[in-house]
Design a protein around this motif. Structure first.
Motif, PDB file in Angstrom:
ATOM      1  N   UNK A  17      31.802  19.364  27.814  1.00 45.12           N
ATOM      2  CA  UNK A  17      30.960  20.554  27.675  1.00 45.12           C
ATOM      3  C   UNK A  17      29.492  20.275  27.991  1.00 45.12           C
ATOM      4  N   UNK A  18      29.128  19.009  28.134  1.00 49.08           N
ATOM      5  CA  UNK A  18      27.745  18.670  28.461  1.00 49.08           C
ATOM      6  C   UNK A  18      27.457  18.972  29.924  1.00 49.08           C
ATOM      7  N   UNK A  19      26.248  19.411  30.174  1.00 49.64           N
ATOM      8  CA  UNK A  19      25.809  19.595  31.556  1.00 49.64           C
ATOM      9  C   UNK A  19      24.576  18.721  31.779  1.00 49.64           C
ATOM     10  N   UNK A  20      24.316  18.407  33.021  1.00 48.52           N
ATOM     11  CA  UNK A  20      23.154  17.569  33.336  1.00 48.52           C
ATOM     12  C   UNK A  20      21.936  18.460  33.514  1.00 48.52           C
ATOM     13  N   UNK A  21      20.795  18.054  33.141  1.00 46.86           N
ATOM     14  CA  UNK A  21      20.485  16.828  32.410  1.00 46.86           C
ATOM     15  C   UNK A  21      20.760  17.014  30.916  1.00 46.86           C
ATOM     16  N   UNK A  22      21.013  15.898  30.240  1.00 49.40           N
ATOM     17  CA  UNK A  22      21.252  15.962  28.805  1.00 49.40           C
ATOM     18  C   UNK A  22      19.935  16.168  28.067  1.00 49.40           C
ATOM     19  N   UNK A  23      19.928  17.154  27.208  1.00 44.90           N
ATOM     20  CA  UNK A  23      18.756  17.434  26.383  1.00 44.90           C
ATOM     21  C   UNK A  23      19.191  17.449  24.927  1.00 44.90           C
ATOM     22  N   UNK A  24      18.238  17.472  24.023  1.00 48.15           N
ATOM     23  CA  UNK A  24      18.592  17.531  22.608  1.00 48.15           C
ATOM     24  C   UNK A  24      19.313  18.838  22.297  1.00 48.15           C
ATOM     25  N   UNK A  25      18.999  19.918  23.019  1.00 47.19           N
ATOM     26  CA  UNK A  25      19.676  21.193  22.801  1.00 47.19           C
ATOM     27  C   UNK A  25      21.156  21.099  23.181  1.00 47.19           C
TER      28      UNK A  25
END
Length: 103
Positions: A17-25
């Motif tokens: 479920x993560x998308x780039x770029x990884x952020x704290x949100x």
């Protein structure tokens, strides 16, 4: 053991479920990640309770069952392949758990 295994499946879903770029949100709003962390937290509390009531040498071998349960759940729910080597290794682990848990 089942909750640890389900937690691993949830972690796998979270990673997808993560998308780039990884952020704290991306971490904070990832429902799969939150669910897996909550499950792991509750499982840890349960594990502490188990260790309070069962000797470690009897309880810990059951952790090895996750090596069979996780690939089986991944096959069932994620469509990942389940190889005969995994099943053969799982059978050996189950035999080891049975051997270690007998008195």
């Amino acid at each position: 053991m089942l909750s640890i295994s389900v937690g691993q499946i949830l972690f796998k879903k979270a990673s997808g479920a993560f998308s780039a770029p990884l952020t704290w949100q991306a971490f904070v709003f990832n429902g799969w990640l939150i669910a897996s962390l909550v499950l792991y937290g509750l499982t840890t509390l349960g594990w502490v309770w188990i260790l309070r009531n069962v000797p470690l040498h009897l309880a810990y071998p059951f952790m090895g069952l996750a090596f069979l349960i996780v690939p089986t759940l991944a096959w069932m729910f994620l469509g990942e392949p389940l190889h005969w080597r995994t099943l053969a290794g799982g059978a050996l682990i189950m035999a080891g758990v049975a051997l270690a848990s007998t008195s």
